[in-house]
Design a protein around this motif. Structure first.
Motif, PDB file in Angstrom:
ATOM      1  N   ASP A   6      27.745  -2.310  68.203  1.00  0.00           N
ATOM      2  CA  ASP A   6      28.862  -2.271  67.458  1.00  0.00           C
ATOM      3  C   ASP A   6      28.505  -2.496  66.164  1.00  0.00           C
ATOM      4  O   ASP A   6      27.723  -3.308  65.637  1.00  0.00           O
ATOM      5  N   GLY A   7      28.955  -1.485  65.379  1.00  0.00           N
ATOM      6  CA  GLY A   7      28.898  -1.751  63.766  1.00  0.00           C
ATOM      7  C   GLY A   7      27.547  -0.972  63.355  1.00  0.00           C
ATOM      8  O   GLY A   7      27.223  -0.820  62.253  1.00  0.00           O
ATOM      9  N   ILE A   8      26.594  -0.208  64.294  1.00  0.00           N
ATOM     10  CA  ILE A   8      25.513   0.456  63.909  1.00  0.00           C
ATOM     11  C   ILE A   8      25.779   2.091  63.892  1.00  0.00           C
ATOM     12  O   ILE A   8      26.740   2.693  64.806  1.00  0.00           O
ATOM     13  N   LEU A   9      25.606   2.440  62.726  1.00  0.00           N
ATOM     14  CA  LEU A   9      26.018   3.889  62.527  1.00  0.00           C
ATOM     15  C   LEU A   9      24.657   4.699  62.108  1.00  0.00           C
ATOM     16  O   LEU A   9      23.754   3.980  61.818  1.00  0.00           O
ATOM     17  N   PRO A  10      24.611   5.936  62.427  1.00  0.00           N
ATOM     18  CA  PRO A  10      23.457   6.781  62.710  1.00  0.00           C
ATOM     19  C   PRO A  10      23.084   6.826  61.185  1.00  0.00           C
ATOM     20  O   PRO A  10      24.006   7.224  60.328  1.00  0.00           O
ATOM     21  N   LEU A  91      32.513  14.350  67.560  1.00  0.00           N
ATOM     22  CA  LEU A  91      32.364  13.026  66.874  1.00  0.00           C
ATOM     23  C   LEU A  91      33.375  12.114  66.724  1.00  0.00           C
ATOM     24  O   LEU A  91      33.548  10.904  66.978  1.00  0.00           O
ATOM     25  N   THR A  92      34.654  13.064  66.489  1.00  0.00           N
ATOM     26  CA  THR A  92      35.910  12.262  66.050  1.00  0.00           C
ATOM     27  C   THR A  92      36.562  11.566  67.500  1.00  0.00           C
ATOM     28  O   THR A  92      37.066  10.359  67.516  1.00  0.00           O
TER      29      THR A  92
END
Length: 101
Positions: A6-10, A91-92
């Motif tokens: 949660d909260g981690i983006l590539p 992705l959306t």
């Protein structure tokens, strides 16, 4: 259990600006080569269709095979042309599904 992602983006900039520019150029080059290959197959399919439809010696089976090649090449070309939109849509739509896990 809480989502550990949660909260981690590539983040693709892990190798610095030079590395980011390199992999983006590589992906763009592969994408362009794919488009050129699809255009080549589309041309070969259309030529096979026109050659099999001649008035002197029509060949329905060869026309059908050429049409099949041209249709699949057209689908591949359209998919490659809209690749950025397709990836963005996936992705959306995948983001809310992943967030709800």
């Amino acid at each position: 259990m809480d989502n550990p992602l949660d909260g981690i983006l590539p983040d693709f900039s892990f190798g610095g600006a030079e590395f980011t520019a390199l992999w983006q150029k590589l992906i763009a080059a592969l994408w362009a080569i794919g488009i050129l290959v699809a255009i080549g197959y589309l041309i070969f399919g259309i030529v096979a269709m026109s050659g099999a439809s001649g008035e002197t010696n029509p060949n329905p089976q060869a026309h059908s095979q050429g049409r099949r090649k041209a249709v699949w090449a057209g689908i591949a070309l359209a998919s490659l042309a809209g690749l950025a939109i397709i990836v963005g849509a996936v992705l959306t739509f995948a983001s809310p599904a992943v967030a709800s896990i």
